[in-house]
Design an enzyme around this catalytic site. Structure first.
Site, PDB file in Angstrom:
ATOM      1  N   LYS A  94      32.959 -43.591   0.644  1.00  0.00           N
ATOM      2  CA  LYS A  94      31.651 -42.958   0.862  1.00  0.00           C
ATOM      3  C   LYS A  94      30.596 -43.518  -0.067  1.00  0.00           C
ATOM      4  O   LYS A  94      29.415 -43.547   0.287  1.00  0.00           O
ATOM      5  CB  LYS A  94      31.746 -41.432   0.774  1.00  0.00           C
ATOM      6  CG  LYS A  94      32.526 -40.839   1.962  1.00  0.00           C
ATOM      7  CD  LYS A  94      32.033 -39.487   2.430  1.00  0.00           C
ATOM      8  CE  LYS A  94      32.711 -39.120   3.751  1.00  0.00           C
ATOM      9  NZ  LYS A  94      32.445 -37.770   4.208  1.00  0.00           N
TER      10      LYS A  94
ATOM     11  N   LYS B 103      38.796 -44.421  13.339  1.00  0.00           N
ATOM     12  CA  LYS B 103      38.950 -43.070  13.888  1.00  0.00           C
ATOM     13  C   LYS B 103      37.609 -42.525  14.401  1.00  0.00           C
ATOM     14  O   LYS B 103      36.547 -42.918  13.914  1.00  0.00           O
ATOM     15  CB  LYS B 103      39.569 -42.135  12.858  1.00  0.00           C
ATOM     16  CG  LYS B 103      38.622 -41.605  11.826  1.00  0.00           C
ATOM     17  CD  LYS B 103      39.282 -40.491  11.032  1.00  0.00           C
ATOM     18  CE  LYS B 103      38.261 -39.853  10.118  1.00  0.00           C
ATOM     19  NZ  LYS B 103      37.865 -38.527  10.524  1.00  0.00           N
TER      20      LYS B 103
ATOM     21  N   LYS C 277      32.566 -37.581  13.332  1.00  0.00           N
ATOM     22  CA  LYS C 277      31.320 -36.908  13.699  1.00  0.00           C
ATOM     23  C   LYS C 277      30.112 -37.484  12.980  1.00  0.00           C
ATOM     24  O   LYS C 277      28.988 -37.263  13.398  1.00  0.00           O
ATOM     25  CB  LYS C 277      31.422 -35.397  13.484  1.00  0.00           C
ATOM     26  CG  LYS C 277      31.715 -34.948  12.064  1.00  0.00           C
ATOM     27  CD  LYS C 277      31.684 -33.423  12.012  1.00  0.00           C
ATOM     28  CE  LYS C 277      32.862 -32.833  11.263  1.00  0.00           C
ATOM     29  NZ  LYS C 277      32.863 -33.077   9.821  1.00  0.00           N
TER      30      LYS C 277
HETATM   31  P1  ATP Z   1      33.070 -36.908   8.493  1.00  0.00           P
HETATM   32  O1  ATP Z   1      32.782 -38.171   9.242  1.00  0.00           O
HETATM   33  O2  ATP Z   1      31.847 -36.157   8.071  1.00  0.00           O
HETATM   34  O3  ATP Z   1      34.084 -37.077   7.401  1.00  0.00           O
HETATM   35  P2  ATP Z   1      35.157 -36.006  10.257  1.00  0.00           P
HETATM   36  O4  ATP Z   1      34.955 -36.121  11.731  1.00  0.00           O
HETATM   37  O5  ATP Z   1      36.037 -36.977   9.568  1.00  0.00           O
HETATM   38  O6  ATP Z   1      33.722 -35.972   9.597  1.00  0.00           O
HETATM   39  P3  ATP Z   1      36.130 -33.821   8.656  1.00  0.00           P
HETATM   40  O7  ATP Z   1      35.272 -32.605   8.456  1.00  0.00           O
HETATM   41  O8  ATP Z   1      36.232 -34.819   7.537  1.00  0.00           O
HETATM   42  O9  ATP Z   1      35.657 -34.542  10.004  1.00  0.00           O
HETATM   43  O10 ATP Z   1      37.597 -33.381   9.055  1.00  0.00           O
HETATM   44  C1  ATP Z   1      37.884 -32.159   9.691  1.00  0.00           C
HETATM   45  C2  ATP Z   1      39.280 -32.160  10.251  1.00  0.00           C
HETATM   46  O11 ATP Z   1      39.338 -32.959  11.437  1.00  0.00           O
HETATM   47  C3  ATP Z   1      40.346 -32.732   9.307  1.00  0.00           C
HETATM   48  O12 ATP Z   1      41.515 -31.934   9.439  1.00  0.00           O
HETATM   49  C4  ATP Z   1      40.587 -34.126   9.839  1.00  0.00           C
HETATM   50  O13 ATP Z   1      41.907 -34.593   9.535  1.00  0.00           O
HETATM   51  C5  ATP Z   1      40.383 -33.919  11.346  1.00  0.00           C
HETATM   52  N1  ATP Z   1      39.917 -35.128  12.020  1.00  0.00           N
HETATM   53  C6  ATP Z   1      38.737 -35.754  11.801  1.00  0.00           C
HETATM   54  N2  ATP Z   1      38.595 -36.819  12.609  1.00  0.00           N
HETATM   55  C7  ATP Z   1      39.730 -36.879  13.383  1.00  0.00           C
HETATM   56  C8  ATP Z   1      40.195 -37.778  14.410  1.00  0.00           C
HETATM   57  N3  ATP Z   1      39.477 -38.791  14.824  1.00  0.00           N
HETATM   58  N4  ATP Z   1      41.389 -37.531  14.979  1.00  0.00           N
HETATM   59  C9  ATP Z   1      42.125 -36.496  14.569  1.00  0.00           C
HETATM   60  N5  ATP Z   1      41.766 -35.625  13.601  1.00  0.00           N
HETATM   61  C10 ATP Z   1      40.578 -35.803  12.998  1.00  0.00           C
HETATM   62 MG    MG Z   2      36.264 -36.968   7.273  1.00  0.00          MG
END
Ligand code: ATP
Ligand code: MG
Length: 339
Positions: A123, A205, A208
């Site tokens: 990050k 992956k 969001k």
């Molecule tokens: P950011 O990009 O802000 O880190 P993020 O989409 O990675 O957002 P998080 O809030 O970090 O989301 O993670 C929330 C939950 O969703 C965690 O349990 C993480 O393991 C799961 N998760 C996030 N992205 C994925 C994905 N692509 N596939 C499966 N699980 C996911």
């Molecule tokens: Mg994340």
């Protein structure tokens, strides 16, 4: 009186803690990888879930948009089936004990430990103009989140393993120096949980906070947008729908289709035998839209009554504070603060 969360009705039930950042609209990745499990775990565990807004400001957020995102994330979690009667769902900043304990824990975390975190390295590379202290001490706050509720288990994806390990180290260090206060949490690997990849770069992956909106399906994307994003999904130069090494894009779409329809990979290969990618992508898009339709309907219902929504998040914060304040008081007493 409402049952309090640190006195579970069935004391043999283990407590689970998990949180999600309102750093963007929740995606299909969050849903299939985490939220569906959050919902299922409500039946077997004493679940404490949080909208981690304090964590989200480690990256710059635009205030009005952020406020809306926090509220929408809360409503969306309820819409996917996080039943606040069965578990606890609260907004992190409504429980000030998180920030308070985080300070105490930061004083029990070593610089070298934080500097090793790969999320910090990643990050700070992607936000080079804002490498703030919060981004660095993020794991101390995450430890506070978990330890305040004496959670036994923390469901984690591969991206969070290192942080949970550090939470355990911090808990053990505190308990060793000051006496037993915190439950040392164990990682929990859910039975099912897919890793959903980006639609535009299937080696990455789905996330969001991706700048490219075509890379993810947001849970609130209208059906026609979902179908369009699927149509544009990156695949390969073949035509046959089958799961194989080097076909990351198709593998990802097959995983998604399998998760939302319950069909296994063999069945999917048979279903699209000789039909080509175009038809397959259309079917995946429609299946996702179908799966999300009731979630979107419930979301609109919750959002249409802000008063009722506010009542829920206030009650939930109070429920969480009951436990959090007791743990914090115990920790502060051990440290030697005058109460
Ligand atoms: P950011 O990009 O802000 O880190 P993020 O989409 O990675 O957002 P998080 O809030 O970090 O989301 O993670 C929330 C939950 O969703 C965690 O349990 C993480 O393991 C799961 N998760 C996030 N992205 C994925 C994905 N692509 N596939 C499966 N699980 C996911
Ligand atoms: Mg994340």
């Amino acid at each position: 009186m409402q049952p309090q969360i640190n006195e579970p009705a069935a004391p043999e039930r283990k407590r689970i803690f998990s949180a999600i950042q309102p750093s963007g609209m929740l995606t299909l990745g969050n849903y299939l990888g985490a939220l569906k499990n959050w919902k299922d775990m409500l039946d077997d565990y004493d679940c404490v879930y949080s909208v981690a807004d304090l964590h989200a400001i480690t990256v710059r957020q635009e205030p009005a948009k952020f406020r809306r995102q926090v509220l929408e994330t809360f409503a969306l979690l309820m819409a996917v089936g996080i039943d606040t009667e069965k578990g606890t769902l609260f907004i992190q900043s409504s429980v000030p004990e998180h920030a308070q304990l985080a300070w105490i824990l930061a004083c029990n975390t070593q610089f070298g430990e934080l500097a090793r975190m790969t999320q910090f390295k990643d990050k700070s590379a992607s936000h080079a103009d804002n490498i703030n202290a919060g981004l660095f001490t993020y794991p101390s706050l995450q430890a506070a989140d978990i330890l305040l509720y004496n959670a036994h288990l923390v469901p984690i994806g591969a991206d969070q393993k290192q942080h949970l390990e550090l939470s355990r180290t911090i808990a053990e260090r505190f308990n060793h120096f000051y006496g037993p206060v915190f439950t040392v949490p164990e990682p929990y690997i859910p039975k099912m949980g897919a890793k959903v990849m980006s639609l535009q770069d299937p080696a990455k992956k789905m996330s969001k906070s991706d700048a490219n909106q075509n890379a993810y399906i947001a849970l609130l994307d209208p059906p026609e947008v979902i179908v369009r994003k699927l149509k544009r999904a990156v695949t390969d130069s073949e035509t046959e729908v089958r799961c194989a090494e080097g076909k990351d894009g198709i593998n990802n779409l097959m995983t998604i289709y399998s998760c939302v329809t319950g069909k296994n990979l063999k069945e999917i290969e048979a279903e699209f035998d000789g039909r080509g990618y175009g038809e397959f992508k259309a079917a995946v898009g429609e299946a996702i839209a179908e799966e999300l339709r009731p979630v979107q309907r419930r979301f609109s219902e919750y959002m249409s009554d802000k008063g009722a929504l506010e009542k829920i998040y206030r009650e939930q914060a109070e429920k969480a504070r009951y436990t959090a304040s007791r743990t914090l008081a115990k920790a502060m007493k051990k440290v030697g603060f005058i109460r």
